[in-house]
Design a protein around this motif. Structure first.
Motif, mmCIF file in Angstrom:
data_model
loop_
_atom_site.group_PDB
_atom_site.id
_atom_site.type_symbol
_atom_site.label_atom_id
_atom_site.label_comp_id
_atom_site.label_asym_id
_atom_site.label_seq_id
_atom_site.Cartn_x
_atom_site.Cartn_y
_atom_site.Cartn_z
ATOM 1 N N MET A 1 7.684 16.780 7.548
ATOM 2 C CA MET A 1 8.727 15.990 8.194
ATOM 3 C C MET A 1 9.583 15.255 7.171
ATOM 4 S SD MET A 1 6.469 14.218 11.258
ATOM 5 C CE MET A 1 7.854 13.340 11.956
ATOM 6 N N GLY A 2 8.978 14.919 6.022
ATOM 7 C CA GLY A 2 9.651 14.049 5.072
ATOM 8 C C GLY A 2 9.434 12.595 5.459
ATOM 9 N N SER A 3 9.584 11.701 4.512
ATOM 10 C CA SER A 3 9.212 10.304 4.748
ATOM 11 C C SER A 3 10.122 9.600 5.752
ATOM 12 C CB SER A 3 9.199 9.534 3.428
ATOM 13 O OG SER A 3 10.452 9.562 2.791
ATOM 14 N N VAL B 1 4.864 6.856 2.195
ATOM 15 C CA VAL B 1 5.482 5.692 2.824
ATOM 16 C C VAL B 1 4.849 4.452 2.192
ATOM 17 C CG1 VAL B 1 6.012 6.810 5.019
ATOM 18 C CG2 VAL B 1 3.797 5.677 4.728
ATOM 19 N N ARG B 2 5.586 3.339 2.279
ATOM 20 C CA ARG B 2 5.081 2.086 1.710
ATOM 21 C C ARG B 2 4.866 1.060 2.808
ATOM 22 N NH1 ARG B 2 8.697 -2.079 -1.642
ATOM 23 N NH2 ARG B 2 9.074 -2.664 0.546
ATOM 24 N N PHE B 3 3.655 0.507 2.846
ATOM 25 C CA PHE B 3 3.314 -0.593 3.741
ATOM 26 C C PHE B 3 3.418 -1.901 2.970
ATOM 27 C CE2 PHE B 3 0.974 3.053 5.347
ATOM 28 C CZ PHE B 3 1.037 2.943 6.729
ATOM 29 N N ALA B 4 4.085 -2.898 3.525
ATOM 30 C CA ALA B 4 4.123 -4.231 2.928
ATOM 31 C C ALA B 4 3.090 -5.116 3.621
ATOM 32 C CB ALA B 4 5.512 -4.838 3.065
ATOM 33 N N PRO C 1 10.281 4.267 4.093
ATOM 34 C CA PRO C 1 10.184 5.672 3.676
ATOM 35 C C PRO C 1 10.207 5.797 2.158
ATOM 36 C CG PRO C 1 12.410 5.177 4.414
ATOM 37 C CD PRO C 1 11.590 3.941 4.691
ATOM 38 N N GLY C 2 9.332 6.632 1.628
ATOM 39 C CA GLY C 2 9.254 6.808 0.182
ATOM 40 C C GLY C 2 10.540 7.311 -0.443
ATOM 41 N N VAL D 1 0.874 -1.169 0.000
ATOM 42 C CA VAL D 1 0.000 0.000 0.000
ATOM 43 C C VAL D 1 0.910 1.217 0.000
ATOM 44 C CG1 VAL D 1 -1.631 1.361 1.362
ATOM 45 C CG2 VAL D 1 -1.972 -1.115 1.117
ATOM 46 N N TRP D 2 0.709 2.102 -0.965
ATOM 47 C CA TRP D 2 1.516 3.311 -1.131
ATOM 48 C C TRP D 2 0.675 4.471 -0.619
ATOM 49 C CZ3 TRP D 2 6.348 4.594 -1.794
ATOM 50 C CH2 TRP D 2 6.739 5.765 -2.434
ATOM 51 N N ALA D 3 1.092 5.049 0.480
ATOM 52 C CA ALA D 3 0.249 6.020 1.186
ATOM 53 C C ALA D 3 0.904 7.392 1.237
ATOM 54 C CB ALA D 3 -0.031 5.534 2.603
ATOM 55 N N GLN D 4 0.155 8.409 0.817
ATOM 56 C CA GLN D 4 0.642 9.778 0.957
ATOM 57 C C GLN D 4 0.618 10.154 2.431
ATOM 58 O OE1 GLN D 4 -1.674 13.139 -0.762
ATOM 59 N NE2 GLN D 4 0.237 13.616 -1.840
#
Length: 392
Positions: free
Chosen positions: A335-337, A366-369, A354-355, A324-327
């Motif tokens: 803050m930055g990723s 950020v990316r959730f696996a 972190p993206g 899941v790719w989340a803004q």
């Protein structure tokens, strides 16, 4: 003291920062839900393991194998393409087995490009896609990718603004990390573009089977003329939960495949033969396990999306991949990723990627696996809700 030319071209490994904090927290006894690395947690189906075990007891399989893959394995992947996509693959000239896609793709880049060449590649991207060309001495031209971009239009722009003209286009759909998907018409345009501009296309089809909500991912090779301009990689890692087995394939244009075969013949003796025999059984055997693996990941996706929504974080559900790719929420985006990931680790006990680790274009995400069961996934979203509340 020493200077390593290719290693110097690699940036610091951003993910190592989050991993270090995660390990320190675990050493303190903290329960961290790790949704960072896309490392499949489901066991390889039993019939595949049983065949590998049986083959491992045969001394004939302990000898050096074939770097291009044994004949029956190449035949099995050819049958898979015919059955799935009605694509004819000559197992002798249009298919080569690889020790996972990362190995095959990296060595293909070493064989195709060098100093003075340019490879076009999406950004954000799975890191090996841009850095294999970099290690080969080539330059990389990035193509912005994601919901806010028309990838094909950006690709045309990148091509026109690059001189000397790019030699190779690397693509991967469904896409990691953005989870973007395409239809067959996209590949038709890519094939026409490649023919017109004499550019080689390399498509990484790692998520061919990790599909949700009825979406069907097309193969690049099913488009007429695709084999004239490029190749496609397929991995057993996700579809059959065989990540650690390191079994992949490269199929398509015979000249490109031949180049990889020749290079590999100097570099390796192929995979341990029992692994190849087990891969044959996976490809030719019952495919219910593939559907089961996909359904489990779809349920995890739903649990994550629902939990994030309850935490006040609205994220569109992906149609494919195991991510899941989340803004990043508006109030935390400055803050930055990387710092946001540190924040989620400290306050929510959740590790995510972190993206920025996938390129500068990814820094707002950020990316959730999807590598934890639904119970642990819900635990993660409760932790995230708590963290977001503190931050607010």
């Amino acid at each position: 003291m020493y200077e390593f030319v290719r290693v110097k071209r690699l940036p610091p490994y951003v993910f190592a920062v989050v991993n270090q904090i995660k390990m320190e927290a675990r050493r303190r006894g903290e329960d961290i839900v790790d949704l960072g690395m896309g490392n499949p947690d489901l066991p390889t189906p039993k019939h595949i393991i049983d065949k590998m075990t049986e083959a491992a007891h045969n001394p004939k399989n302990h000898r050096y194998s074939a770097s291009r893959g044994i004949t029956q394995l190449r035949c099995a992947i050819s049958e898979w393409y015919k059955r799935r996509y009605d694509v004819d693959i000559d197992p002798e000239t249009e298919a080569v087995a690889t020790i996972g896609v990362k190995e095959g793709y990296s060595h293909l880049m070493f064989g195709m490009v060098g100093p003075g060449d340019t490879v076009m590649c999406p950004t954000p991207a799975y890191p090996i896609h841009p850095y294999a060309p970099v290690l080969a001495g080539a330059e990389v031209r990035s193509i912005p990718t994601g919901r806010d971009y028309d990838f094909f239009a950006e690709m045309e722009k990148a091509y026109k603004n690059t001189w000397p003209r790019p030699k190779v286009l690397t693509i991967s759909f469904p896409h990691n990390p953005t989870t973007e998907v395409i239809d067959e018409s996209f590949f038709r345009k890519v094939v026409d573009f490649a023919k017109e501009n004499k550019i080689i296309v390399v498509h990484d089809f790692a998520y061919a089977d990790m599909l949700f909500d009825g979406y069907k991912a097309p193969s690049f090779l099913q488009v007429p003329g695709a084999k004239d301009v490029g190749v496609e990689f397929f991995s057993m890692s996700k579809s059959y939960s065989m990540a650690g087995w390191r079994v992949g394939f490269c199929c398509g244009n015979p000249e490109i495949v031949s180049a990889l075969v020749k290079l590999k013949s100097y570099l390796d003796y192929g995979m341990f033969q029992p692994l190849q025999i087990a891969a044959i059984v996976a490809l030719r055997g019952p495919q219910d396990c593939v559907l089961d693996i996909c359904r489990i990941h779809e349920s995890r996706r739903d649990a994550l999306i629902d939990g994030l929504k309850q935490a006040g974080w609205e994220v569109p559900p992906p149609k494919a991949t195991m991510f899941v790719w989340a803004q990043i929420p508006d109030e935390f985006r400055k803050m930055g990723s990387l710092e946001f990931c540190k924040f989620l680790l400290k306050e929510g006990k959740v590790a995510v990627s972190p993206g920025i680790g996938f390129g500068e274009e990814g820094d707002g995400h950020v990316r959730f696996a999807l590598v934890e069961n639904e119970h642990r996934t819900r635990q993660a979203t409760r932790g995230i809700k708590k963290a977001l509340g503190k931050g607010a």
